[in-house]
Motif scaffolding. Structure first.
Motif, PDB file in Angstrom:
ATOM      1  N   GLU A 148      39.670  38.750  54.671  1.00 15.60           N
ATOM      2  CA  GLU A 148      39.869  37.871  55.604  1.00 15.60           C
ATOM      3  C   GLU A 148      39.530  36.698  55.396  1.00 15.60           C
ATOM      4  OE1 GLU A 148      39.990  41.808  57.089  1.00 15.60           O
ATOM      5  OE2 GLU A 148      38.393  40.945  55.651  1.00 15.60           O
ATOM      6  N   ASN A 149      38.369  35.918  54.520  1.00 13.01           N
ATOM      7  CA  ASN A 149      37.864  34.818  54.353  1.00 13.01           C
ATOM      8  C   ASN A 149      37.479  34.496  52.684  1.00 13.01           C
ATOM      9  OD1 ASN A 149      37.093  32.217  54.314  1.00 13.01           O
ATOM     10  ND2 ASN A 149      36.212  32.252  56.300  1.00 13.01           N
ATOM     11  N   PRO A 150      38.270  34.805  51.906  1.00 15.79           N
ATOM     12  CA  PRO A 150      38.122  34.553  50.680  1.00 15.79           C
ATOM     13  C   PRO A 150      37.200  33.676  49.951  1.00 15.79           C
ATOM     14  CG  PRO A 150      40.298  34.308  50.585  1.00 15.79           C
ATOM     15  CD  PRO A 150      39.919  34.715  51.997  1.00 15.79           C
ATOM     16  N   GLU A 151      37.266  32.406  50.767  1.00 19.10           N
ATOM     17  CA  GLU A 151      36.812  31.068  50.203  1.00 19.10           C
ATOM     18  C   GLU A 151      35.415  31.186  50.518  1.00 19.10           C
ATOM     19  OE1 GLU A 151      39.709  31.134  52.056  1.00 19.10           O
ATOM     20  OE2 GLU A 151      41.123  30.137  50.529  1.00 19.10           O
ATOM     21  N   LEU A 152      35.116  31.704  51.743  1.00 24.21           N
ATOM     22  CA  LEU A 152      33.779  31.904  52.331  1.00 24.21           C
ATOM     23  C   LEU A 152      32.924  32.989  51.569  1.00 24.21           C
ATOM     24  CD1 LEU A 152      31.583  30.915  54.019  1.00 24.21           C
ATOM     25  CD2 LEU A 152      32.419  32.839  55.912  1.00 24.21           C
ATOM     26  N   ALA A 153      33.616  34.007  51.415  1.00 24.29           N
ATOM     27  CA  ALA A 153      33.157  35.136  50.494  1.00 24.29           C
ATOM     28  C   ALA A 153      32.703  34.549  49.082  1.00 24.29           C
ATOM     29  CB  ALA A 153      34.155  36.393  50.469  1.00 24.29           C
ATOM     30  N   ALA A 154      33.772  33.933  48.442  1.00 25.15           N
ATOM     31  CA  ALA A 154      33.292  33.475  46.996  1.00 25.15           C
ATOM     32  C   ALA A 154      32.345  32.708  46.899  1.00 25.15           C
ATOM     33  CB  ALA A 154      34.810  32.975  46.388  1.00 25.15           C
ATOM     34  N   LYS A 155      32.306  31.577  47.660  1.00 24.08           N
ATOM     35  CA  LYS A 155      31.110  30.633  47.555  1.00 24.08           C
ATOM     36  C   LYS A 155      29.772  31.221  47.944  1.00 24.08           C
ATOM     37  CE  LYS A 155      30.682  28.024  52.001  1.00 24.08           C
ATOM     38  NZ  LYS A 155      30.732  26.781  52.566  1.00 24.08           N
ATOM     39  N   THR A 156      29.694  32.074  48.871  1.00 22.23           N
ATOM     40  CA  THR A 156      28.698  32.826  49.185  1.00 22.23           C
ATOM     41  C   THR A 156      27.908  33.740  48.034  1.00 22.23           C
ATOM     42  OG1 THR A 156      29.137  32.686  51.563  1.00 22.23           O
ATOM     43  CG2 THR A 156      27.490  34.144  51.022  1.00 22.23           C
ATOM     44  N   MET A 157      28.825  34.424  47.561  1.00 20.79           N
ATOM     45  CA  MET A 157      28.510  35.377  46.450  1.00 20.79           C
ATOM     46  C   MET A 157      27.923  34.717  45.114  1.00 20.79           C
ATOM     47  SD  MET A 157      31.188  38.773  46.373  1.00 20.79           S
ATOM     48  CE  MET A 157      30.332  39.460  45.019  1.00 20.79           C
ATOM     49  N   ASN A 158      28.953  33.794  44.931  1.00 17.55           N
ATOM     50  CA  ASN A 158      28.470  32.752  43.637  1.00 17.55           C
ATOM     51  C   ASN A 158      27.190  32.279  43.978  1.00 17.55           C
ATOM     52  OD1 ASN A 158      28.408  30.058  42.267  1.00 17.55           O
ATOM     53  ND2 ASN A 158      30.280  31.018  41.230  1.00 17.55           N
ATOM     54  N   ARG A 159      26.893  31.629  45.169  1.00 17.85           N
ATOM     55  CA  ARG A 159      25.345  31.275  45.277  1.00 17.85           C
ATOM     56  C   ARG A 159      24.509  32.326  45.154  1.00 17.85           C
ATOM     57  NH1 ARG A 159      24.060  29.572  51.290  1.00 17.85           N
ATOM     58  NH2 ARG A 159      24.184  31.865  51.257  1.00 17.85           N
ATOM     59  N   SER A 160      24.688  33.491  45.823  1.00 15.79           N
ATOM     60  CA  SER A 160      23.724  34.514  45.747  1.00 15.79           C
ATOM     61  C   SER A 160      23.632  35.256  44.272  1.00 15.79           C
ATOM     62  CB  SER A 160      24.203  35.729  46.553  1.00 15.79           C
ATOM     63  OG  SER A 160      24.078  35.062  47.947  1.00 15.79           O
TER      64      SER A 160
ATOM     65  N   ILE B   2      32.318  34.447  39.859  1.00 16.39           N
ATOM     66  CA  ILE B   2      32.903  34.393  41.213  1.00 16.39           C
ATOM     67  C   ILE B   2      33.559  33.288  41.500  1.00 16.39           C
ATOM     68  CG2 ILE B   2      32.261  35.061  43.423  1.00 16.39           C
ATOM     69  CD1 ILE B   2      31.841  37.473  41.742  1.00 16.39           C
ATOM     70  N   SER B   3      34.816  33.542  41.971  1.00 13.28           N
ATOM     71  CA  SER B   3      35.501  32.463  42.628  1.00 13.28           C
ATOM     72  C   SER B   3      36.711  33.171  43.497  1.00 13.28           C
ATOM     73  CB  SER B   3      36.261  31.783  41.417  1.00 13.28           C
ATOM     74  OG  SER B   3      37.222  32.444  40.682  1.00 13.28           O
ATOM     75  N   VAL B   4      37.485  32.348  44.052  1.00 14.61           N
ATOM     76  CA  VAL B   4      38.564  33.034  45.046  1.00 14.61           C
ATOM     77  C   VAL B   4      39.352  33.844  44.015  1.00 14.61           C
ATOM     78  CG1 VAL B   4      40.569  32.500  46.633  1.00 14.61           C
ATOM     79  CG2 VAL B   4      38.202  31.307  46.774  1.00 14.61           C
ATOM     80  N   GLN B   5      39.837  33.226  42.868  1.00 13.37           N
ATOM     81  CA  GLN B   5      40.852  33.665  42.224  1.00 13.37           C
ATOM     82  C   GLN B   5      40.155  35.054  41.338  1.00 13.37           C
ATOM     83  OE1 GLN B   5      41.808  31.371  38.764  1.00 13.37           O
ATOM     84  NE2 GLN B   5      43.450  32.690  38.014  1.00 13.37           N
ATOM     85  N   TYR B   6      38.880  34.962  41.051  1.00 14.81           N
ATOM     86  CA  TYR B   6      38.318  36.206  40.392  1.00 14.81           C
ATOM     87  C   TYR B   6      38.208  37.329  41.208  1.00 14.81           C
ATOM     88  CZ  TYR B   6      34.929  39.262  38.051  1.00 14.81           C
ATOM     89  OH  TYR B   6      34.602  40.454  37.542  1.00 14.81           O
TER      90      TYR B   6
ATOM     91  N   LYS C 119      40.302  37.735  44.209  1.00 11.27           N
ATOM     92  CA  LYS C 119      41.466  38.403  44.642  1.00 11.27           C
ATOM     93  C   LYS C 119      41.880  39.378  43.202  1.00 11.27           C
ATOM     94  CE  LYS C 119      43.052  34.646  47.528  1.00 11.27           C
ATOM     95  NZ  LYS C 119      43.824  33.375  47.841  1.00 11.27           N
ATOM     96  N   LYS C 120      41.616  39.038  42.048  1.00 13.81           N
ATOM     97  CA  LYS C 120      42.178  39.668  40.965  1.00 13.81           C
ATOM     98  C   LYS C 120      41.282  40.940  40.682  1.00 13.81           C
ATOM     99  CE  LYS C 120      43.045  39.257  36.046  1.00 13.81           C
ATOM    100  NZ  LYS C 120      43.187  38.322  34.658  1.00 13.81           N
ATOM    101  N   ASN C 121      40.027  40.720  41.060  1.00 15.67           N
ATOM    102  CA  ASN C 121      39.041  41.854  40.359  1.00 15.67           C
ATOM    103  C   ASN C 121      38.267  42.902  41.247  1.00 15.67           C
ATOM    104  OD1 ASN C 121      38.684  41.371  37.352  1.00 15.67           O
ATOM    105  ND2 ASN C 121      38.736  39.297  38.233  1.00 15.67           N
ATOM    106  N   LEU C 122      38.334  42.197  42.763  1.00 13.67           N
ATOM    107  CA  LEU C 122      37.705  43.133  43.586  1.00 13.67           C
ATOM    108  C   LEU C 122      38.453  44.083  44.027  1.00 13.67           C
ATOM    109  CD1 LEU C 122      35.260  43.566  45.954  1.00 13.67           C
ATOM    110  CD2 LEU C 122      36.771  42.122  47.365  1.00 13.67           C
ATOM    111  N   ARG C 123      37.847  45.416  44.055  1.00 14.79           N
ATOM    112  CA  ARG C 123      38.546  46.885  44.258  1.00 14.79           C
ATOM    113  C   ARG C 123      39.136  46.574  45.512  1.00 14.79           C
ATOM    114  NH1 ARG C 123      38.229  51.765  41.863  1.00 14.79           N
ATOM    115  NH2 ARG C 123      36.304  50.920  40.654  1.00 14.79           N
ATOM    116  N   LYS C 124      40.299  47.124  45.740  1.00 16.45           N
ATOM    117  CA  LYS C 124      41.027  46.891  46.951  1.00 16.45           C
ATOM    118  C   LYS C 124      40.856  48.105  47.770  1.00 16.45           C
ATOM    119  CE  LYS C 124      43.228  43.144  45.566  1.00 16.45           C
ATOM    120  NZ  LYS C 124      42.723  43.263  44.055  1.00 16.45           N
TER     121      LYS C 124
END
Length: 635
Positions: free
Chosen positions: A236-248, A42-46, A48-53
């Motif tokens: 809305e906030n991919p940076e916050l989403a990515a770092k939170t998901m990665n940690r979890s 999980i990263s911002v790039q991941y 944006k590329k892989n999350l179902r739209k």
């Protein structure tokens, strides 16, 4: 308003007794290294590329929806569950809107967990009915519920379980309505997920909350909520989403490692149902949103824990209630097992008996029943797997279970355990056992008692030092369990009793090494359980005393009526009879200690509770070595 307050109170009473902020503060941390780790790209790039739209993408997606709608047309089990969800939805519609303003209850803990759970229940009922039927009145009510929850001052981050369940509920409400809520509601909900859900999980002091890397249900519940919230606000906030998901996802490794190696959940059947429910919804959300659960379903011991979930429910429909567990199973276990059914194709994990009833007979559903409907609809039978008649689960709190053969018409059930008191929700119960036959639980575990009442009395339930208050309670110390005690002392709180031998077959047996349990009290001790017939169990203790040992007390906890006879006792209950045969020391009479009322006012009061004792002086053992052998046999 009065009716909704009463309903919320009931929900609180039924659920809050099993989770505690103070319990969480005592959770052990998993310091071991594990060869198996979840994938975590999980990263911002991941994202944006892989999350179902497109939505839905939490538990549901287009492919899963197609299967669900097919099963709603063709599969009676899926149809029955959906009708039960609609029935529960009618109950929700009759309630007032969710509110944070509920009256204080002397049995509950001071948190908002009951409110969050009630809201998750409402979302699952309303959200799934709307998803299937697109009823605008249901959508309107769901909109009102979401708005009401979002204007709570906080979701109570000091007790983060409350935030975890609320965040999951809001995320599911947004997802299952797929943009059909008013835009203003969607905006507010996403702002609330960030401000009241995710941001409180990132303390200003930079410290990682303990639940992130804890080893039991706090980890599973709170990380599930953060993953759901992160997916909901990812655009809305991919940076916050990515770092939170990665940690979890990284943190989930610590909780999932507790299932190894056999699926025996260390803190018992009720907490297995609770924690596992949130791990399977996490796996389902990740799979529907990304096409992979990043390895959750393949974590060592995780799928195997479905058998633990089945086997800890006895023929009497009572749980094997060790480790702060109640006697009765929780609602959510059914749908947790449905997820395992969908993954294995094993029909043993589908509760046909309950869900083929009428909605009125089924009654109130789990607060994740909407997700459970989806999992049930994904089931494709691959055969009926083998549920063993003799099973062992090793790990931090090892246990064995023996059941009857075939249809088990005698209702045979035996559970015995090792472990230690210092584990989370642990008791001084190493060597203890329960035994059922003919629909009667003859040897009992005293089970759990209200956390709220103890907390409000100022009782320190959660510290687990050798002399801590917890061990004053009959439900927690060794004097309230069917084990052995030495010189009327407590068990050694850190002494871990392990399984050292196990054999299955028609006469299964299991041996526990209890030596660490009695460090300083005995030189060595083992306890062997043998199912020697379809109606009996033998308990055999090999004891080696030390120079200080004076008395060994063999104990059995029961609610049966007792008649002492030569060589043992006769137990009667509900018109049934069980003989206790004192095979090793028939010349020593048994004693019966009444524990109704229990010794302390704060103890759980259990009707007709007694402790049968066989008190053996250490000097009887020649060369400091001896055997205690007792047989329980039904007539």
């Amino acid at each position: 308003m009065k009716k909704i307050n009463q309903l919320l109170l009931l929900t609180s009473l039924l659920t809050l007794t099993f989770i505690s902020e103070w319990a969480y503060a005592q959770l052990p941390r998993n310091q071991d290294s594990h060869t198996y780790q979840l994938e975590n790209p999980i990263s911002v790039q991941y994202l944006k590329k892989n999350l179902r739209k497109s939505q839905p993408r939490l538990v549901l997606n287009q492919a899963i929806e197609k299967k669900l709608r097919e099963k709603l047309q063709t599969d009676p089990l899926t149809q029955h569950i959906f009708q039960a969800i609609k029935y529960n939805t009618e109950s929700v519609l009759a309630m007032n809107l969710i509110t944070v303003d509920i009256p204080d209850n002397p049995r509950s803990q001071k948190n908002q967990l009951g409110i969050s759970r009630n809201f998750l229940y409402r979302v699952n009922m309303l959200g799934m009915v709307y998803f299937v039927e697109k009823d605008p009145e249901i959508l309107q009510r769901l909109n009102e519920e979401v708005l009401a929850a979002c204007i709570f001052p906080t979701w109570n981050p000091k007790h983060f379980l409350d935030v975890g369940e609320m965040s999951l509920a809001i995320a599911l409400a947004l997802d299952w309505t797929a943009g059909e809520l008013p835009k203003s509601t969607i905006t507010l909900a996403k702002q609330s997920l960030i401000a009241k859900g995710i941001m409180p999980s990132w303390p200003e002091n930079g410290e990682t909350p303990r639940w992130v890397n804890g080893t039991n249900n706090w980890n599973q519940v709170c990380n599930a909520g953060m993953i759901a919230a992160s997916i909901a606000i990812a655009e809305e906030n991919p940076e916050l989403a990515a770092k939170t998901m990665n940690r979890s996802i990284e943190g989930l490794n610590h909780a999932l490692a507790a299932y190894a190696p056999d699926g025996a959940y260390p803190v018992g059947a009720t907490y297995w149902g609770y924690g596992t429910m949130f791990s399977v919804v996490t796996a389902a959300m990740l799979e529907s949103a990304f096409g992979t659960d990043f390895g959750i379903s393949e974590y060592p011991g995780f799928k195997e824990s479905a058998n633990f979930g089945l086997l800890t429910l006895a023929p009497s429909k009572l749980l094997y209630n060790y480790a702060d567990s109640p006697d009765l199973p929780e609602l959510y276990t059914d749908f947790t097992l449905s997820w395992f059914a969908s993954k294995t194709g094993d029909k043993n994990y589908l509760n046909h008996e309950r869900f083929m009833q009428t909605p009125e007979e089924i009654g109130k559903l789990s607060r994740l029943a909407g997700a459970g409907l989806v999992w049930t609809a994904q089931f494709e039978e691959k055969g009926s797997g083998f549920i063993p008649n003799a099973w062992k689960g090793e790990g931090a709190n090892p246990l064995v279970i023996f059941t009857g053969q075939g249809e088990n018409k005698e209702g045979y059930y035996f559970g015995g355990k090792g472990g230690r008191g210092s584990i989370s929700h642990g008791n001084m119960d190493a060597g203890s056992f329960i035994f059922e036959l003919n629909g009667v639980r003859w040897a009992i575990d005293p089970g759990n008692q209200s956390y709220g009442l103890l907390s409000r009395a100022g009782f320190d339930l959660w510290s687990r030092c050798q002399e801590c208050d917890r061990w004053k309670l009959l439900t927690k110390n060794n004097f309230g369990h069917s084990t052995i005690s030495v010189d009327n002392k407590r068990h050694v709180v850190d002494g871990l009793a392990t399984i050292v031998d196990f054999k299955d077959g028609e006469k299964p047996e299991a041996t526990f090494d209890l030596t660490p349990t009695f460090e300083g009290q005995l030189k060595s001790a083992t306890r062997k359980f043998t199912k020697d017939s379809p109606r009996s169990i033998i308990i055999e203790d090999q004891i080696e005393t030390n120079n200080a040992t004076k008395l060994i007390t063999w104990q059995l906890m029961t609610q049966a009526d007792i008649k002492l006879v030569d060589g043992g006792a006769v137990l009667t209950k509900e018109g049934k009879t069980l003989r206790l045969e004192n095979l090793s020391h028939p010349e020593i009479s048994l004693s019966v200690i009444s524990l109704d009322p229990a010794p302390l006012e704060l103890d759980r009061q259990i009707e007709n509770l007694k402790r049968i004792e066989l008190r053996i002086p250490a000097w009887i053992f020649e060369g400091n070595k001896g055997e205690i052998k007792v047989r329980l046999i039904g007539e």
